[in-house]
Enzyme design. Structure first.
Site, PDB file in Angstrom:
ATOM      1  N   THR A 272      17.651  32.061  17.770  1.00 53.19           N
ATOM      2  CA  THR A 272      18.389  33.428  17.561  1.00 53.19           C
ATOM      3  C   THR A 272      18.310  34.190  18.694  1.00 53.19           C
ATOM      4  O   THR A 272      19.011  34.902  19.195  1.00 53.19           O
ATOM      5  CB  THR A 272      18.413  34.172  16.230  1.00 53.19           C
ATOM      6  OG1 THR A 272      16.868  34.530  16.277  1.00 53.19           O
ATOM      7  CG2 THR A 272      18.563  33.374  15.165  1.00 53.19           C
TER       8      THR A 272
ATOM      9  N   THR B 198      13.852  28.940  15.288  1.00 56.33           N
ATOM     10  CA  THR B 198      13.318  29.020  13.969  1.00 56.33           C
ATOM     11  C   THR B 198      14.090  28.287  12.922  1.00 56.33           C
ATOM     12  O   THR B 198      13.398  27.666  12.112  1.00 56.33           O
ATOM     13  CB  THR B 198      13.597  30.790  13.596  1.00 56.33           C
ATOM     14  OG1 THR B 198      12.705  31.241  14.571  1.00 56.33           O
ATOM     15  CG2 THR B 198      12.881  30.904  12.076  1.00 56.33           C
TER      16      THR B 198
HETATM   17  N1  ASP Z   1      11.972  33.194  18.646  1.00 58.27           N
HETATM   18  C1  ASP Z   1      13.099  32.301  17.711  1.00 58.27           C
HETATM   19  C2  ASP Z   1      13.978  31.353  18.802  1.00 58.27           C
HETATM   20  O1  ASP Z   1      14.895  31.865  19.439  1.00 58.27           O
HETATM   21  C3  ASP Z   1      13.901  33.058  16.649  1.00 58.27           C
HETATM   22  C4  ASP Z   1      14.873  32.313  16.102  1.00 58.27           C
HETATM   23  O2  ASP Z   1      15.381  31.166  16.176  1.00 58.27           O
HETATM   24  O3  ASP Z   1      15.359  32.994  15.018  1.00 58.27           O
HETATM   25  O4  ASP Z   1      13.777  30.480  18.904  1.00 58.27           O
END
Ligand code: ASP
Length: 323
Positions: free
Chosen positions: A85, A12
């Site tokens: 994340t 993200t």
């Molecule tokens: N769905 C995303 C990922 O892990 C969540 C994020 O990066 O916060 O790529």
């Protein structure tokens, strides 16, 4: 002047909102075009290793990232990794178990995409870079920095689906914080010996116990063949008795069976001797792995097997008693 390398892997933090309002991977990672503004004490280089949502990360991509860090770390005073994340804790732990580098390695991400209101990515990259550049971060293992807090890779986990304060270490709390442009550590974790791997073992499975669980999935895995399994048991590591025959057969076939707890906090322990209790499971040859979540135990099993550990050496490694 400290030299810091930022390695981007996607997530993200690198994404943008599309015309429908959904968050999407950008064709060009917007982070690569902008250099974080820090003091003139730090010189920053950037490189894109992947541009992947973190649910697309695999042990193979983690190994590629680890090999890239291993290859370049000697040229830098610190490495920052940006990452989605969702599986950040797994990649950070993989790096913690496999890297042999002298400089700090700090993994960060963001809960909001680069173009959302109050995007947290730039602040997290700045904080992670400050931590990577700090002498205080040397010999602390791989660190995770988000929301102005510093965590040990081995203890951190994502605890909320959307909140900016999602990363927590329920067992230990944070190791430190970034405040007023200062990096402060108030705790240390014992250093672990890292192991080197050049491939990753496949056919590993993770199960979560639930009340009334039957052995159907374990039986399927036994038939399909497996190199190892992790089970998240109840409480201090107890399982429904229905699973015992399949577990016995897997152990008889030399498949390592690793037990952790599905409980949010605390370790498994051989307390209960009833059918399916962790004491009985330990006596059957199930490996009780201390202070690890299911996903972290999977990474440790993956790394241990890929390093060629077996028998009592694999058992000692998976017990994770030196943390
Ligand atoms: N769905 C995303 C990922 O892990 C969540 C994020 O990066 O916060 O790529």
């Amino acid at each position: 002047m400290k030299k810091i390398l930022i390695l981007h892997t996607g997530g993200t933090i690198s994404m943008q909102t599309d015309q429908h309002g959904s968050i999407e991977t950008s064709a060009v990672n917007p982070l690569v075009r902008q250099t974080p503004q820090l003091t003139d004490q730090v010189s920053i280089m950037q490189e894109e290793v992947f541009n992947l949502p973190s649910p697309h990360m695999t042990p193979e991509t983690m190994l590629t990232l680890a090999q890239r860090i291993q290859a370049v770390a000697a040229n830098y005073d610190g490495i920052v990794v940006t990452h989605g994340t969702d599986t950040l804790e797994e990649t950070a732990y993989f790096l913690d178990l496999t890297l042999q580098v002298n400089c700090p390695v700090v993994v960060t991400g963001a809960m909001r995409s680069s173009d959302q209101t109050s995007a947290d990515g730039p602040a997290n990259i700045k904080a992670a870079t400050m931590v990577a550049a700090s002498d205080k971060s040397v010999n602390q293992g791989v660190l995770v920095v988000l929301n102005d807090q510093i965590f040990a890779a081995r203890f951190v986990t994502k605890t909320h689906t959307t909140n900016l304060a999602t990363f927590q270490a329920p067992l230990t709390g944070p190791l430190g914080a970034i405040a007023d442009e200062q990096v402060t550590f108030f705790a240390q974790v014992p250093q672990q010996t890292s192991v080197q791997i050049d491939h990753v073992t496949d056919k590993l499975y993770l199960f979560k116990a639930f009340a009334g669980m039957n052995a159907d999935l374990l039986n399927l895995v036994e038939q399909a063949g497996s190199n190892g399994i992790v089970i998240e048991g109840f409480g201090a590591g107890n399982l429904p008795p229905t699973l015992i025959p399949a577990i016995k057969r897997l152990i008889a076939k030399n498949v390592p069976v690793v037990l952790v707890s599905r409980t949010f906090n605390g370790s498994v322990a051989p307390i209960y001797a009833y059918e399916g209790g962790a004491k009985q499971l330990q006596e059957l040859g199930v490996i009780l792995s201390h202070n690890l979540t299911g996903q972290k135990a999977m990474i440790r099993l993956q790394v241990g097997l890929s390093a060629g550990l077996n028998g009592s050496r694999l058992t000692e490694y998976l017990k994770n008693e030196d943390n």
